[in-house]
Design a protein around this motif. Structure first.
Motif, mmCIF file in Angstrom:
data_model
loop_
_atom_site.group_PDB
_atom_site.id
_atom_site.type_symbol
_atom_site.label_atom_id
_atom_site.label_comp_id
_atom_site.label_asym_id
_atom_site.label_seq_id
_atom_site.Cartn_x
_atom_site.Cartn_y
_atom_site.Cartn_z
ATOM 1 N N GLY A 208 15.228 32.473 20.120
ATOM 2 C CA GLY A 208 14.308 31.401 19.748
ATOM 3 C C GLY A 208 12.873 31.646 20.159
ATOM 4 N N GLY A 209 12.553 32.878 20.539
ATOM 5 C CA GLY A 209 11.197 33.184 20.971
ATOM 6 C C GLY A 209 10.302 33.641 19.836
ATOM 7 N N ILE A 210 9.054 33.886 20.187
ATOM 8 C CA ILE A 210 8.024 34.324 19.238
ATOM 9 C C ILE A 210 7.517 35.687 19.674
ATOM 10 C CG2 ILE A 210 5.741 33.812 18.274
ATOM 11 C CD1 ILE A 210 6.377 30.818 19.023
ATOM 12 N N VAL A 211 7.471 36.620 18.736
ATOM 13 C CA VAL A 211 7.052 37.985 19.035
ATOM 14 C C VAL A 211 5.763 38.308 18.284
ATOM 15 C CG1 VAL A 211 7.627 40.431 18.661
ATOM 16 C CG2 VAL A 211 9.341 38.863 19.594
ATOM 17 N N ALA A 212 4.814 38.886 18.989
ATOM 18 C CA ALA A 212 3.616 39.442 18.350
ATOM 19 C C ALA A 212 3.929 40.891 18.013
ATOM 20 C CB ALA A 212 2.419 39.354 19.279
ATOM 21 N N LEU A 213 3.959 41.205 16.739
ATOM 22 C CA LEU A 213 4.344 42.531 16.249
ATOM 23 C C LEU A 213 3.126 43.227 15.665
ATOM 24 C CD1 LEU A 213 7.450 43.409 14.143
ATOM 25 C CD2 LEU A 213 5.203 43.915 13.229
ATOM 26 N N LEU B 16 2.889 37.505 13.743
ATOM 27 C CA LEU B 16 3.716 36.680 14.610
ATOM 28 C C LEU B 16 5.047 36.443 13.921
ATOM 29 C CD1 LEU B 16 0.954 34.203 15.772
ATOM 30 C CD2 LEU B 16 2.128 35.877 17.217
ATOM 31 N N VAL B 17 6.127 36.672 14.657
ATOM 32 C CA VAL B 17 7.468 36.673 14.074
ATOM 33 C C VAL B 17 8.370 35.729 14.850
ATOM 34 C CG1 VAL B 17 9.479 38.098 13.535
ATOM 35 C CG2 VAL B 17 7.179 39.070 13.344
ATOM 36 N N CYS B 18 9.145 34.931 14.104
ATOM 37 C CA CYS B 18 10.194 34.127 14.739
ATOM 38 C C CYS B 18 11.310 33.892 13.734
ATOM 39 C CB CYS B 18 9.639 32.801 15.285
ATOM 40 S SG CYS B 18 9.263 31.557 14.028
ATOM 41 N N GLY C 39 -1.192 37.405 12.718
ATOM 42 C CA GLY C 39 -1.335 37.414 14.170
ATOM 43 C C GLY C 39 -2.732 36.968 14.574
ATOM 44 N N ASN C 40 -2.945 35.668 14.522
ATOM 45 C CA ASN C 40 -4.241 35.105 14.868
ATOM 46 C C ASN C 40 -4.069 33.646 15.236
ATOM 47 O OD1 ASN C 40 -3.673 33.923 12.407
ATOM 48 N ND2 ASN C 40 -5.446 34.734 11.337
ATOM 49 N N LEU C 41 -5.146 33.052 15.731
ATOM 50 C CA LEU C 41 -5.199 31.609 15.861
ATOM 51 C C LEU C 41 -5.802 31.053 14.580
ATOM 52 C CD1 LEU C 41 -6.440 31.333 19.558
ATOM 53 C CD2 LEU C 41 -4.097 31.192 18.703
ATOM 54 N N ALA C 42 -5.660 29.761 14.351
ATOM 55 C CA ALA C 42 -6.127 29.151 13.108
ATOM 56 C C ALA C 42 -7.576 29.526 12.825
ATOM 57 C CB ALA C 42 -5.979 27.631 13.195
ATOM 58 N N ASP C 43 -7.843 29.989 11.579
ATOM 59 C CA ASP C 43 -9.176 30.311 11.048
ATOM 60 C C ASP C 43 -9.776 31.606 11.588
ATOM 61 O OD1 ASP C 43 -9.198 28.009 9.473
ATOM 62 O OD2 ASP C 43 -10.026 26.803 11.107
ATOM 63 N N GLU C 44 -9.091 32.305 12.501
ATOM 64 C CA GLU C 44 -9.593 33.589 12.983
ATOM 65 C C GLU C 44 -9.015 34.719 12.128
ATOM 66 O OE1 GLU C 44 -8.744 34.131 17.098
ATOM 67 O OE2 GLU C 44 -10.008 32.467 17.757
ATOM 68 N N PRO C 45 -9.669 35.893 12.127
ATOM 69 C CA PRO C 45 -9.093 37.034 11.402
ATOM 70 C C PRO C 45 -7.891 37.588 12.145
ATOM 71 C CG PRO C 45 -11.064 37.715 12.567
ATOM 72 C CD PRO C 45 -10.981 36.220 12.736
ATOM 73 N N ILE C 46 -7.044 38.301 11.440
ATOM 74 C CA ILE C 46 -5.876 38.921 12.040
ATOM 75 C C ILE C 46 -6.312 39.915 13.115
ATOM 76 C CG2 ILE C 46 -5.806 40.672 10.211
ATOM 77 C CD1 ILE C 46 -2.786 40.674 10.424
ATOM 78 N N ALA C 47 -5.625 39.908 14.261
ATOM 79 C CA ALA C 47 -5.973 40.792 15.370
ATOM 80 C C ALA C 47 -5.506 42.213 15.071
ATOM 81 C CB ALA C 47 -5.339 40.292 16.662
#
Length: 762
Positions: A211-216, A224-226, A330-338
């Protein structure tokens, strides 16, 4: 014997073109050589003249699947070769005098041959996440410079092991000169804290399963994957990411899994399985059994964005977890992908429960592309990984650039008959997105070799793209926002003469200094005149009204343009205003009465917001366009009678008076008509109104080719209704296919306008 020099232009680097040339020449018995030179392929061949001619024909006709051959040139005609017998692939070298624009290959999803090796326990690349060959794998995201060779990519830090080097040098191998080639011995490795390789992968699998969240770290940046079937995991991802309601994309292992979740036609199937692997927006199936997707993935909607695995790593995750996965930016809202590892950890530290990363750098960020279909009409919502920066046709002489809009930002570089849209970067108001824009623009300009002599920009002085453009030492070409929308559609379809443009979106600054958004334009690529519009209404609080559709609705109810008749609203509004905070209603009423911070707008998008609010579907938005998305979902497949409407003549323009429409909507709602039927009625009404506005313009001599543009045409029901009614009038109707129909396509339209103005023609 004849010796000829050849040059092939287009997307011919990073796509297995030199090995293809080698095999073709060898099959025909020609001697010579081939090399990457800048962004092209060049070489020499020696043999009978007729065989050389056949060689040139095959270079275009039989090119590799990922190649896009634009031009084949044969020059010279000598009798003595300056090379020995046989054919060879030479080392690449830049040509200092070569100023022709270059084309960059986009990334390609894993091919079937590599996928078979990934799954074969007897293969040395069994379960190797970074498997690729000349037919697939990273391209645009790893290229640092041209000509395209390993030493000029982020793979340069991984020297080939003897076995990979042998494949790379073997003309009979499909990895012959595949620059990203690697294996577990010599290539990139996965990492999860102190774990490496398979152990790192299994740590990520266990985290998602729990049930976790992974930054891939994906091919074009972090994702972000779940577990897509775990409501708690999806809800937690929403909370941490700051994305309360915007739908998530779901990755499924294969086409059969996608078909179990959504209705898929032939066009959607082709897109899902293409090498581009975009997210495809699809209608959900009604499932009699338990739904494998959590409701929280697309709350309130009847569609879902599905896509198939892009890389070996995605296939491994899906295979080990045996469930659909949310795979989102893989970002926060409105930011570009990291993309940078350190930046990703800082940005996503509070979002992810762990990081599945690797040691291959991402040079250029590319988020996932998004497309949808209305019948056989393709609409590109986001042009990114797999599609960008592949060139699009554009009639352009001198090099030009388009700076883009503010939201859904892209930029465009164009020269020599083609245009390159840069990656989707999000909202430029975010400092990270602005920095990403500057870096991406500089990088793509260097790779393509395009040095623009003119720079087109939006009229809005508050857009950061406009402010940046005005700081450049280039000829500036101001382009009105909605002209850019319809010009993008016209240019994509090769329309060079006059056309009729229908531009429906949220907001854009008009040439009269007011906010536009529901526009009928008679235009060509160099200019336009406004012939129709929607009635205006105030936006109480300006940007605050955009975020609060209830405020937009109050603006319509308290101050909508009456066009000669009084509002019939007072006795109808109470059912709506009683749901709101009385203090807010009073404050908005006072703002409208005193015209305090209430800019007026003729916006189709804001009218969608108003109707959604009046029907109780959306009073505050969690993402741009949410109210319209919910209104379309509410309409479903419902049939309804149209709402009242009126088109009137106002100061030389045909104007859609929305007052009768909103009054009828409120009246029918008070009479108990279902929300779904009224939502359908509104879509039908806008189709009728659009056909009416267009018919009046055509009757006055407007062209019979109609170009549709603006984010409202992402709405499939609206697009279908408008196209059907315009076709019934015998009109030619066009909509964006490869160019995003919303603000992501504005930069392409700007470049088209700049090119036309520089050429002095429409």
């Amino acid at each position: 014997m004849t010796v000829r020099r050849f040059r092939v232009e287009g997307i011919v680097q990073g796509v297995g073109f030199r090995p293809f040339v080698y095999r073709t020449a060898s099959t025909l018995g020609l001697d010579g050589w081939v090399a990457n030179v800048n962004g092209h392929v060049e070489g020499e061949v020696a043999g009978p003249p007729q065989v050389i001619d056949e060689f040139a024909v095959r270079l275009r006709a039989d090119a590799p699947a990922l190649a896009r051959v634009r031009r084949v040139r044969l020059t010279g005609d000598t009798a003595q070769p300056a090379f020995g017998p046989g054919f060879q692939v030479r080392h690449s070298a830049p040509a200092e005098a070569d100023t022709a624009p270059r084309e960059i290959p986009p990334d390609a999803a894993i091919c079937e041959a590599c996928l078979a090796e990934l799954r074969d326990p007897g293969d040395r690349r069994h379960r190797y996440p970074f498997i690729n060959c000349t037919d697939c794998g990273p391209r645009a995201t790893i290229i640092e410079d041209l000509p395209y060779d390993r030493i000029r990519t982020t793979m340069r830090r991984f020297p080939l092991c003897p076995r990979c080097a042998a494949e790379y040098a073997d003309p009979a191998d499909r990895r012959f000169h595949a620059e990203p080639v690697a294996c577990p011995v010599c290539g990139p490795r996965l990492a999860w804290e102190d774990l490496r390789g398979e152990e790192a992968l299994q740590a990520a699998v266990k985290t998602v399963a729990a049930g976790g969240i992974v930054a891939l770290k994906g091919i074009g940046g972090y994702q972000l994957v779940c577990d897509a079937g775990d409501p708690a995991a999806v809800s937690e991802l929403r909370r941490r990411k700051g994305r309360p309601t915007k739908p998530f994309a779901v990755m499924v292992p294969d086409l059969a899994a996608a078909a179990r979740l959504a209705r898929i036609g032939s066009t959607e199937e082709a897109a899902l399985t293409s090498l581009e692997r975009p997210v495809v927006l699809l209608a959900r199936r009604r499932l009699n059994r338990a739904d494998p997707l959590a409701h929280e993935i697309h709350p309130g909607l009847t569609s879902v964005g599905l896509f198939l695995p892009t890389t070996g790593l995605h296939h491994l995750l899906l295979g080990d977890l045996a469930r659909p996965l949310v795979v989102t930016s893989g970002n926060l809202a409105d930011e570009p992908i990291a993309v940078d590892d350190a930046d990703a950890r800082r940005a996503l530290e509070g979002v992810a429960d762990g990081f599945l990363t690797h040691d291959r750098a991402v040079r250029s960020r590319y988020d996932d592309s998004v497309v949808q279909f209305t019948g056989r009409t393709r609409i590109t919502v986001r042009r990114a990984r797999g599609l960008a920066p592949a060139p699009l046709p554009l009639t352009v002489g001198a090099p030009v650039a388009g700076a883009g809009a503010q939201l859904k930002h892209t930029f465009t570089l164009a020269a020599d008959g083609r245009a390159h849209l840069g990656p989707h970067l999000g909202d430029l108001a975010d400092a990270t997105a602005h920095d990403a824009f500057l870096a991406s623009y500089a990088h793509l300009k260097r790779l393509t070799g395009i040095e623009p002599v003119a720079l087109a920009h939006d009229l809005h002085p508050g857009y950061l793209s406009t402010q940046w453009a005005k700081a450049q030492s280039l000829r500036l070409v101001p382009v009105q926002h909605h002209h850019a929308h319809v010009a993008a559609c016209a240019a994509e379809h090769g329309v060079h003469g006059p056309f009729l443009g229908v531009a429906y979106d949220g907001l854009g600054l008009g040439d009269d200094g007011t906010l536009w958004g529901g526009e009928i334009l008679v235009a060509d690529l160099s200019g336009y005149r406004r012939v129709g519009r929607f009635a205006t209404a105030p936006l109480p609080g300006g940007d605050a009204a955009v975020r609060h559709p209830s405020r937009t609705a109050l603006g319509h109810l308290f101050g909508g343009e009456t066009l000669g008749s009084p509002h019939p609203y007072p006795w109808l509004t109470r059912a709506f205003t009683d749901r709101l905070d009385p203090a807010e209603v009073a404050a908005v009423r006072a703002m409208v009465a005193r015209d305090v911070n209430c800019p007026r707008a003729s916006s189709a998008g804001r009218l969608f917001d108003t109707v959604a609010a009046l029907l109780g579907l959306c009073e505050r938005v969690g993402y741009e366009g949410e109210a319209a998305v919910l209104l379309e979902a509410a309409a479903g497949s419902e049939h309804a009678a149209p709402l009242d409407q009126r088109v009137v003549r106002v100061r030389g323009l045909w104007v859609y008076d929305s007052t009768p429409t909103l009054a009828d909507l409120l009246r029918r709602r008070l009479d108990g008509e279902p929300v779904s039927r009224l939502a359908a009625a509104f879509h039908l009404t806008l189709g009728i109104v659009t056909a009416d506005l267009v018919a009046r313009a055509v009757a006055e001599g407007a062209p019979r080719t109609v170009c549709l543009g603006g984010g409202c045409f992402v709405n499939r029901r609206l697009l279908t209704e408008v196209k059907r009614r315009l076709h019934a009038q015998g009109l030619r109707v066009l909509a964006g296919g490869q160019v995003p129909v919303g603000d992501g396509g504005v930069s392409y339209g700007q470049a088209a306008v700049a090119a036309a103005r520089l050429a002095g023609k429409g």
